[in-house]
Design a protein around this motif. Structure first.
Motif: not given
Length: 300
Positions: A119, A181-183, A186, A299-300
């Motif tokens: 990220s 990774r998505n967290y 964000s 998310k993401g």
């Protein structure tokens, strides 16, 4: 000129909306049907586990126990036969604890490091690495079973506690990487840039900044890993070895070990005992699970 008379405006009385609209009735019917679908088998298991065999033979599976007894629970925990040994399901419980705790910690730590690196640092070839990890999340266990058995046997890890812990960490790493990774994607990039300006390196930023901010997604990851690893059967059966069989394998052995009369009350008690840990995790941490999902888990 006389002043104009102001007439009070009278509003028509508002109609009270009925509480029982068609949509609300349909919603409650669906919720009650779903609750009955899931709770009715649990009720049957619970009342059967509290009945002596004399009542079970009568066939009234929905009736509450007349002669309440907890002896089936004691037998299932301490003296039920799981093959040649009659030590109950407690051995499998402690084996599952010994497998779940390090496997959960290791898989979450690896997933958090991978998600953090992909990220913020974005190494060369990171997109390809992420794609390979995501591909690993969709490969069935059965496809990799034989190669992993040969590889772990060559490393003397097959049938050992470190071996089954490593197996769960490997299979859990792709999903954990995706979550973290998505967290992290964000989160504001300015936090990372400010930490870099202050002289923070890779590990210092991760442990002092990112990891303390990751509590919502860590709760989500813990719930997913604990329930997934605790309920696992095939990996524990193949890789754990005879001395480290988890609780699910011991439950299967109790149910399929029959030397005379099949004790349905003991089987039901052993099944409920096996499911208590995931059930408790969901009941205790369900609120934080929803918060973690809302905080960026998808998310993401």
């Amino acid at each position: 000129m006389p002043p104009l008379a102001v007439r009070p405006v009278t509003r028509a009385p508002a109609r009270r909306r009925s509480r029982w609209t068609a949509s609300r009735v349909g919603l409650y019917f669906f919720l009650l049907s779903a609750a009955a679908f899931f709770l009715l088998p649990l009720y049957v298991m619970l009342v059967t586990s509290l009945k002596p065999m004399e009542e079970i033979r009568l066939g009234n599976i929905f009736s509450p126990p007349v002669s309440l007894t907890v002896e089936p629970w004691m037998v299932a925990w301490a003296s039920a036969c799981t093959g040649l040994q009659c030590e109950g399901i407690r051995t499998g419980f402690w084996n599952s604890v010994a497998i779940v705790v390090p496997s959960t910690v290791l898989s979450i730590l690896l997933g958090a490091i991978n998600g953090y690196a992909l990220s913020f640092w974005r190494p060369r070839g990171g997109a390809w690495l992420f794609g390979v990890l995501m591909l690993g999340a969709f490969v069935p266990y059965q496809v990799l079973m034989f190669p992993l058995v040969r590889a772990f046997a060559a490393m003397s890890l097959f049938g050992t506690l470190p071996g089954i812990v490593l197996i769960h960490a490997i299979f859990g790493m792709p999903v954990m990487t995706l979550l973290f990774r998505n967290y992290y994607a964000s989160l504001p990039m300015e936090l990372f840039k400010a930490a870099r300006i202050d002289g923070g390196g890779f590990w210092r930023i991760f442990f002092q900044l990112m990891l303390p901010m990751s509590l919502p997604i860590i709760v989500v990851a813990v719930i997913m890993q604990v329930t997934g690893i605790w309920n696992d059967f095939i990996l524990g059966l193949v890789f754990a070895g005879r001395e480290n069989l988890p609780m699910t394998v011991q439950l299967n052995n109790i149910i399929n070990t029959t030397t005379g009369e099949r004790l349905y009350n003991v089987n039901m008690a052993a099944t409920i005992l096996t499911s208590l840990v995931p059930l408790a995790v969901y009941l205790i941490s369900g609120r934080w699970f929803v918060r973690g999902i809302a905080a960026g888990a998808v998310k993401g």
